[in-house]
Design an enzyme around this catalytic site. Structure first.
Site, PDB file in Angstrom:
ATOM      1  N   TYR A   1       0.846  -1.206   0.000  1.00 27.54           N
ATOM      2  CA  TYR A   1       0.000   0.000   0.000  1.00 27.54           C
ATOM      3  C   TYR A   1       0.879   1.252   0.000  1.00 27.54           C
ATOM      4  O   TYR A   1       0.691   2.161  -0.819  1.00 27.54           O
ATOM      5  CB  TYR A   1      -0.913  -0.017   1.239  1.00 27.54           C
ATOM      6  CG  TYR A   1      -1.615   1.298   1.505  1.00 27.54           C
ATOM      7  CD1 TYR A   1      -2.578   1.779   0.637  1.00 27.54           C
ATOM      8  CD2 TYR A   1      -1.305   2.054   2.643  1.00 27.54           C
ATOM      9  CE1 TYR A   1      -3.218   2.992   0.879  1.00 27.54           C
ATOM     10  CE2 TYR A   1      -1.944   3.257   2.895  1.00 27.54           C
ATOM     11  CZ  TYR A   1      -2.895   3.722   2.005  1.00 27.54           C
ATOM     12  OH  TYR A   1      -3.521   4.922   2.245  1.00 27.54           O
TER      13      TYR A   1
HETATM   14  N1  LIG Z   1      -8.623   7.000   6.102  1.00 29.13           N
HETATM   15  C1  LIG Z   1      -7.327   7.096   6.418  1.00 29.13           C
HETATM   16  O1  LIG Z   1      -6.923   6.962   7.588  1.00 29.13           O
HETATM   17  C2  LIG Z   1      -6.309   7.389   5.334  1.00 29.13           C
HETATM   18  C3  LIG Z   1      -4.970   7.585   5.735  1.00 29.13           C
HETATM   19  C4  LIG Z   1      -4.024   7.857   4.751  1.00 29.13           C
HETATM   20  C5  LIG Z   1      -4.391   7.940   3.435  1.00 29.13           C
HETATM   21  N2  LIG Z   1      -5.681   7.718   3.063  1.00 29.13           N
HETATM   22  C6  LIG Z   1      -6.029   7.809   1.645  1.00 29.13           C
HETATM   23  O2  LIG Z   1      -7.109   8.722   1.505  1.00 29.13           O
HETATM   24  C7  LIG Z   1      -7.951   8.331   0.420  1.00 29.13           C
HETATM   25  C8  LIG Z   1      -9.385   8.201   0.874  1.00 29.13           C
HETATM   26  O3  LIG Z   1      -9.420   7.215   1.920  1.00 29.13           O
HETATM   27  P1  LIG Z   1     -10.763   6.807   2.651  1.00 29.13           P
HETATM   28  O4  LIG Z   1     -10.412   6.496   4.048  1.00 29.13           O
HETATM   29  O5  LIG Z   1     -11.817   7.785   2.351  1.00 29.13           O
HETATM   30  O6  LIG Z   1     -11.065   5.414   1.923  1.00 29.13           O
HETATM   31  P2  LIG Z   1     -12.429   4.841   1.322  1.00 29.13           P
HETATM   32  O7  LIG Z   1     -12.156   3.420   0.944  1.00 29.13           O
HETATM   33  O8  LIG Z   1     -13.548   5.116   2.241  1.00 29.13           O
HETATM   34  O9  LIG Z   1     -12.625   5.711   0.000  1.00 29.13           O
HETATM   35  C9  LIG Z   1     -12.034   5.385  -1.226  1.00 29.13           C
HETATM   36  C10 LIG Z   1     -13.146   5.300  -2.279  1.00 29.13           C
HETATM   37  O10 LIG Z   1     -12.519   5.016  -3.530  1.00 29.13           O
HETATM   38  C11 LIG Z   1     -13.339   4.126  -4.239  1.00 29.13           C
HETATM   39  N3  LIG Z   1     -12.505   3.391  -5.182  1.00 29.13           N
HETATM   40  C12 LIG Z   1     -11.583   2.441  -4.904  1.00 29.13           C
HETATM   41  N4  LIG Z   1     -11.022   1.995  -6.047  1.00 29.13           N
HETATM   42  C13 LIG Z   1     -11.610   2.690  -7.059  1.00 29.13           C
HETATM   43  C14 LIG Z   1     -11.473   2.660  -8.459  1.00 29.13           C
HETATM   44  N5  LIG Z   1     -10.613   1.829  -9.072  1.00 29.13           N
HETATM   45  N6  LIG Z   1     -12.242   3.495  -9.216  1.00 29.13           N
HETATM   46  C15 LIG Z   1     -13.133   4.337  -8.618  1.00 29.13           C
HETATM   47  N7  LIG Z   1     -13.316   4.393  -7.282  1.00 29.13           N
HETATM   48  C16 LIG Z   1     -12.560   3.585  -6.516  1.00 29.13           C
HETATM   49  C17 LIG Z   1     -13.975   3.227  -3.196  1.00 29.13           C
HETATM   50  O11 LIG Z   1     -15.191   2.663  -3.631  1.00 29.13           O
HETATM   51  C18 LIG Z   1     -14.143   4.176  -2.008  1.00 29.13           C
HETATM   52  O12 LIG Z   1     -15.466   4.689  -1.965  1.00 29.13           O
HETATM   53  C19 LIG Z   1      -7.360   7.037  -0.129  1.00 29.13           C
HETATM   54  O13 LIG Z   1      -6.527   7.366  -1.206  1.00 29.13           O
HETATM   55  C20 LIG Z   1      -6.534   6.514   1.034  1.00 29.13           C
HETATM   56  O14 LIG Z   1      -5.488   5.695   0.596  1.00 29.13           O
HETATM   57  C21 LIG Z   1      -6.656   7.458   3.993  1.00 29.13           C
END
Ligand SMILES: NC(=O)c1ccc[n+]([C@@H]2O[C@H](COP(=O)([O-])OP(=O)(O)OC[C@H]3O[C@@H](n4cnc5c(N)ncnc54)[C@H](O)[C@@H]3O)[C@@H](O)[C@H]2O)c1
Length: 336
Positions: free
Chosen positions: A152
């Site tokens: 990741y």
């Molecule tokens: N939540 C955290 O603690 C955290 C920490 C660091 C980084 N991030 C990053 O922040 C971003 C948002 O995270 P989140 O917690 O909201 O996650 P989340 O999984 O709730 O949201 C990601 C969304 O992307 C969609 N998705 C996944 N693959 C896809 C694709 N191929 N095409 C279209 N849509 C797609 C999913 O359906 C989901 O709704 C991500 O990039 C994640 O890696 C999150």
């Protein structure tokens, strides 16, 4: 501003979309509603967004290059926030291809679409996980990120490098934002706060790694949304102060590119997070001690000086308030 938000049905995408819509900014959402966790939760978030003026949604996979390019061509966003991704550190050992698909091929399709349809600013999600084996706390954007411990993290580091290259070759102003353990209402069911709340309410043990002696910079989701909102009108430019003989990795002299941390700026032991949750629920957790999981960082802690000096914004919600808001939402959503 007309902002295209990928991952709009996701946890952070939902909060950012809602925030921008409340400020009368048009939002074009894109999400494939992946089934990594409850599709119903994503659809429930979407139905709130769809009730607000100025929101338009495409159910599409970022891996579909032609469809993504058509959406950009039809919608002509001025700004893009790329949040869609396969998240989760541990799952990346089981299913690395899901990360290659969404985080690498999918992000390449976003970059190609920005190349064909120039935007004022591309903001994209990275993560504190890129600091990997680096243990210089608090993490600053100048710290090394060459030692990822999970696929990741490697996929997000790849995003940072890909964006730098596209910023350089095609003059796409790009800011990569490293989030630190985000939590709050409408949160992800695969993350600790959700898992712990559910288990405590169901009188089941909570799995606690290393006796709760790992520390995280827990960042409230509304602070992330505010940080992203404040960054949107501030695209980076090439920086003449960049010293190519001793280059600062967080910005660039050859590309309009910047990297920023967004975290609360405090490192809290997981056991304290659990205590705050127990207090709010009025119930003690049954602890199931587990060994330290491979690839997880011992501690995270964001230095947010760069974000603050650029935007004037500093995340400010503490875990007492944030956990309480989460539990109130959880009780209401699941009618406990
Ligand atoms: N939540 C955290 O603690 C955290 C920490 C660091 C980084 N991030 C990053 O922040 C971003 C948002 O995270 P989140 O917690 O909201 O996650 P989340 O999984 O709730 O949201 C990601 C969304 O992307 C969609 N998705 C996944 N693959 C896809 C694709 N191929 N095409 C279209 N849509 C797609 C999913 O359906 C989901 O709704 C991500 O990039 C994640 O890696 C999150």
């Amino acid at each position: 501003m007309r902002v295209l938000i990928t991952g709009a049905a996701g946890f952070i995408g939902f909060h950012l979309s809602q925030r921008l819509l409340h400020r009368n900014i048009e939002v074009v959402g894109l999400d494939c509603i992946s089934t990594y966790y409850s599709a119903q939760l994503k659809r429930d978030r979407l139905s709130i967004l769809e009730s607000l003026d100025g929101f338009k949604f495409y159910e599409e996979d970022l891996g579909n290059a032609d469809a993504v390019s058509k959406i950009f061509g039809d919608e002509k966003p001025t700004h893009v926030v790329n949040l869609a991704a396969q998240p989760g550190v541990r799952y990346s050992k089981e299913n690395p291809r899901a990360y290659a698909h969404s985080n690498i091929s999918g992000f390449l399709n976003v970059l190609e679409s920005c190349r064909a349809n120039p935007v004022e600013h591309l903001v994209f999600a990275s993560t504190s996980s890129v600091y990997g084996a680096t243990q210089a706390l608090p993490f600053t954007e100048q710290d090394g990120t060459e030692h990822p411990l999970t696929f990741y993290a490697a996929s997000k580091k790849a995003n940072e490098l890909m964006a730098h290259n596209y910023a350089h070759l095609f003059d796409i102003p790009a800011t990569g934002v490293r989030f630190f353990t985000v939590y709050g209402p409408w949160g992800r069911p695969d993350m600790a706060l959700f898992i712990f709340t559910k288990a405590i309410l169901e009188n089941r043990p909570i799995p606690l790694f290393n006796g709760g002696k790992m520390a995280r910079d827990f960042t409230y989701v509304e602070d992330i949304a505010r940080g992203l909102e404040s960054l949107l009108p501030l695209p980076p430019s090439k920086d003449d102060n960049w010293n190519s003989k001793s280059p600062d990795p967080s910005f660039s002299g050859v590309a309009p590119y910047k990297i920023l941390n967004i975290g609360r700026g405090k490192s809290e032991e997981l056991m304290r997070y659990v205590s705050v949750l127990e207090e709010k629920l009025g119930k003690k957790a049954i602890i199931d001690n587990q060994p330290y999981p491979e690839g997880d960082l011992q501690a995270t802690w964001a230095d947010t000086t760069a974000l603050e000096s650029l935007t004037g914004f500093k995340p400010q919600i503490d875990i007492e308030e944030g956990v309480s808001n989460f539990v109130d939402w959880y009780m209401d959503y699941f009618k406990q």
